[in-house]
Design a protein around this motif. Structure first.
Motif, PDB file in Angstrom:
ATOM      1  N   UNK A   1     -17.992  14.975 -10.350  1.00  0.00           N
ATOM      2  CA  UNK A   1     -19.340  14.234 -10.664  1.00  0.00           C
ATOM      3  C   UNK A   1     -20.388  15.988  -9.983  1.00  0.00           C
ATOM      4  N   UNK A   2     -21.488  16.134 -11.114  1.00  0.00           N
ATOM      5  CA  UNK A   2     -22.136  16.975 -10.359  1.00  0.00           C
ATOM      6  C   UNK A   2     -23.982  15.915  -9.388  1.00  0.00           C
ATOM      7  N   UNK A   3     -24.318  17.022  -8.640  1.00  0.00           N
ATOM      8  CA  UNK A   3     -25.211  16.256  -7.481  1.00  0.00           C
ATOM      9  C   UNK A   3     -26.178  16.421  -8.914  1.00  0.00           C
ATOM     10  N   UNK A   4     -27.165  14.682  -7.925  1.00  0.00           N
ATOM     11  CA  UNK A   4     -28.172  14.375  -8.757  1.00  0.00           C
ATOM     12  C   UNK A   4     -29.258  15.713  -9.217  1.00  0.00           C
ATOM     13  N   UNK A   5     -30.226  15.708 -10.021  1.00  0.00           N
ATOM     14  CA  UNK A   5     -30.870  17.045  -8.971  1.00  0.00           C
ATOM     15  C   UNK A   5     -32.228  15.718  -8.882  1.00  0.00           C
ATOM     16  N   UNK A   6     -32.648  15.602  -7.636  1.00  0.00           N
ATOM     17  CA  UNK A   6     -34.016  14.677  -7.576  1.00  0.00           C
ATOM     18  C   UNK A   6     -35.653  15.546  -6.912  1.00  0.00           C
ATOM     19  N   UNK A   7     -36.096  15.157  -7.223  1.00  0.00           N
ATOM     20  CA  UNK A   7     -37.279  15.716  -6.916  1.00  0.00           C
ATOM     21  C   UNK A   7     -38.268  14.852  -5.882  1.00  0.00           C
ATOM     22  N   UNK A   8     -39.286  15.591  -5.281  1.00  0.00           N
ATOM     23  CA  UNK A   8     -39.637  14.420  -4.213  1.00  0.00           C
ATOM     24  C   UNK A   8     -40.366  13.613  -3.894  1.00  0.00           C
ATOM     25  N   UNK A   9     -40.268  12.767  -3.509  1.00  0.00           N
ATOM     26  CA  UNK A   9     -39.560  12.590  -2.232  1.00  0.00           C
ATOM     27  C   UNK A   9     -38.415  12.415  -1.866  1.00  0.00           C
ATOM     28  N   UNK A  10     -38.098  12.607  -2.595  1.00  0.00           N
ATOM     29  CA  UNK A  10     -36.271  12.334  -2.244  1.00  0.00           C
ATOM     30  C   UNK A  10     -35.352  13.721  -2.446  1.00  0.00           C
ATOM     31  N   UNK A  11     -34.317  13.445  -1.427  1.00  0.00           N
ATOM     32  CA  UNK A  11     -33.418  15.012  -1.848  1.00  0.00           C
ATOM     33  C   UNK A  11     -31.951  14.358  -1.290  1.00  0.00           C
ATOM     34  N   UNK A  12     -31.258  14.622  -1.757  1.00  0.00           N
ATOM     35  CA  UNK A  12     -29.522  14.756  -1.295  1.00  0.00           C
ATOM     36  C   UNK A  12     -29.156  15.765  -1.566  1.00  0.00           C
ATOM     37  N   UNK A  13     -27.258  16.167  -0.767  1.00  0.00           N
ATOM     38  CA  UNK A  13     -26.748  16.726  -0.533  1.00  0.00           C
ATOM     39  C   UNK A  13     -25.625  16.123  -0.102  1.00  0.00           C
ATOM     40  N   UNK A  14     -24.686  16.770  -0.810  1.00  0.00           N
ATOM     41  CA  UNK A  14     -23.293  16.888  -0.301  1.00  0.00           C
ATOM     42  C   UNK A  14     -22.827  15.950   1.426  1.00  0.00           C
ATOM     43  N   UNK A  15     -22.301  15.185   1.364  1.00  0.00           N
ATOM     44  CA  UNK A  15     -21.914  14.803   2.902  1.00  0.00           C
ATOM     45  C   UNK A  15     -20.452  15.994   3.599  1.00  0.00           C
ATOM     46  N   UNK A  16     -21.196  15.937   4.506  1.00  0.00           N
ATOM     47  CA  UNK A  16     -20.674  16.994   5.404  1.00  0.00           C
ATOM     48  C   UNK A  16     -19.607  15.824   6.388  1.00  0.00           C
ATOM     49  N   UNK A  17     -18.384  16.525   6.044  1.00  0.00           N
ATOM     50  CA  UNK A  17     -17.816  15.516   7.329  1.00  0.00           C
ATOM     51  C   UNK A  17     -17.830  16.106   8.806  1.00  0.00           C
ATOM     52  N   UNK A  18     -18.738  17.522   8.629  1.00  0.00           N
ATOM     53  CA  UNK A  18     -18.743  17.876  10.069  1.00  0.00           C
ATOM     54  C   UNK A  18     -20.015  17.329  10.554  1.00  0.00           C
ATOM     55  N   UNK A  19     -21.360  17.401   9.520  1.00  0.00           N
ATOM     56  CA  UNK A  19     -22.875  17.001  10.009  1.00  0.00           C
ATOM     57  C   UNK A  19     -22.772  15.654  10.056  1.00  0.00           C
TER      58      UNK A  19
ATOM     59  N   UNK B   1     -11.540  10.125   4.814  1.00  0.00           N
ATOM     60  CA  UNK B   1     -12.441   9.837   3.040  1.00  0.00           C
ATOM     61  C   UNK B   1     -13.129  10.917   2.594  1.00  0.00           C
ATOM     62  N   UNK B   2     -14.258  11.482   3.292  1.00  0.00           N
ATOM     63  CA  UNK B   2     -14.626  12.921   3.523  1.00  0.00           C
ATOM     64  C   UNK B   2     -14.522  13.887   2.489  1.00  0.00           C
ATOM     65  N   UNK B   3     -12.882  13.994   3.665  1.00  0.00           N
ATOM     66  CA  UNK B   3     -12.728  15.683   3.172  1.00  0.00           C
ATOM     67  C   UNK B   3     -11.807  15.077   1.820  1.00  0.00           C
ATOM     68  N   UNK B   4     -10.857  13.960   1.146  1.00  0.00           N
ATOM     69  CA  UNK B   4     -10.581  13.854   0.500  1.00  0.00           C
ATOM     70  C   UNK B   4     -11.475  13.713  -0.870  1.00  0.00           C
ATOM     71  N   UNK B   5     -12.377  13.491  -1.010  1.00  0.00           N
ATOM     72  CA  UNK B   5     -13.420  12.978  -2.016  1.00  0.00           C
ATOM     73  C   UNK B   5     -14.099  14.621  -1.941  1.00  0.00           C
ATOM     74  N   UNK B   6     -14.427  15.161  -1.038  1.00  0.00           N
ATOM     75  CA  UNK B   6     -14.833  16.457  -1.650  1.00  0.00           C
ATOM     76  C   UNK B   6     -13.516  17.816  -2.484  1.00  0.00           C
ATOM     77  N   UNK B   7     -12.863  17.452  -2.319  1.00  0.00           N
ATOM     78  CA  UNK B   7     -10.925  18.128  -2.468  1.00  0.00           C
ATOM     79  C   UNK B   7     -11.184  17.941  -3.743  1.00  0.00           C
ATOM     80  N   UNK B   8     -11.511  16.378  -4.933  1.00  0.00           N
ATOM     81  CA  UNK B   8     -11.080  16.261  -5.607  1.00  0.00           C
ATOM     82  C   UNK B   8     -11.966  16.298  -6.783  1.00  0.00           C
ATOM     83  N   UNK B   9     -11.837  15.438  -7.634  1.00  0.00           N
ATOM     84  CA  UNK B   9     -12.985  15.390  -8.982  1.00  0.00           C
ATOM     85  C   UNK B   9     -13.200  14.477  -9.829  1.00  0.00           C
ATOM     86  N   UNK B  10     -12.692  13.192  -8.786  1.00  0.00           N
ATOM     87  CA  UNK B  10     -12.634  11.322  -8.605  1.00  0.00           C
ATOM     88  C   UNK B  10     -14.511  11.574  -8.504  1.00  0.00           C
TER      89      UNK B  10
END
Length: 188
Positions: free
Chosen positions: A12-30, A60-69
């Motif tokens: 799945x791709x990261x969606x293309x959002x315009x202001x006032x929205x922003x999106x980032x892949x979740x970081x298990x650390x942050x 859960x986050x590690x697994x999702x980020x490592x896969x294609x689901x």
């Protein structure tokens, strides 16, 4: 479609959002503490059933980020974190066993973390922006789906106002859901 065609579809791709929205892949650390805090909120836990300890969310986050689901993400509105979302390929999700789908169909799970930011129209606006942002990110995707719990009437209403059409009920192992579909708009 052949099995090879389904298998060849990217994660799945990261969606293309315009202001006032922003999106980032979740970081298990942050983002682990934030996601955990949101998931234990009663209004989220009631329908997500994932009030897990931080260690399980880390896994859960590690697994999702490592896969294609699926792709776990955090969405912000005007620079303030608002929602945890999971973007998934329907073909790789449990939902794919229950509903007809095409290889590029995308699905979304959404949780607005802070209760005081619900009921203000932000969810509806986010759902519309998210659907259009996913269609923009994957030109081969013709529809975005969601499967809110049938008992979650505020969520179903928000999806409808955002342009999703309510479809049939789907009996999943953990809930009865309403299939919500957002179709790519065809030029007239």
């Amino acid at each position: 479609m052949t099995a090879e065609a389904f298998a060849a579809v990217a994660a799945p791709p990261l969606p293309r959002l315009c202001a006032p929205w922003s999106v980032r892949a979740a970081s298990p650390e942050a983002d682990l503490e934030l996601i955990h805090r949101w998931m234990i909120q009663p209004h989220v836990e009631k329908f997500w059933h994932q009030a897990w300890p931080p260690e399980r969310w880390q896994s859960e986050l590690d697994t999702q980020l490592a896969g294609t689901h699926s792709l776990p993400c955090v969405v912000a509105h005007d620079g303030v974190d608002l929602a945890y979302i999971e973007i998934y390929r329907v073909q790789r999700d449990l939902l794919g066993e229950y509903v007809p789908h095409e290889p590029h169909d995308l699905g979304v799970h959404i949780a607005i973390g802070d209760r005081d930011r619900t009921g203000r129209g932000l969810g509806r606006a986010l759902l519309s922006a998210l659907a259009e942002g996913l269609l923009a990110a994957d030109p081969n995707c013709q529809r975005v789906v969601a499967e809110p719990d049938k008992e979650n009437t505020p969520s179903i209403r928000a999806f409808q106002i955002a342009g999703f059409a309510a479809g049939p009920d789907v009996a999943l192992p953990d809930k009865t859901a309403v299939l919500m579909t957002y179709e790519r708009r065809r030029p007239r």
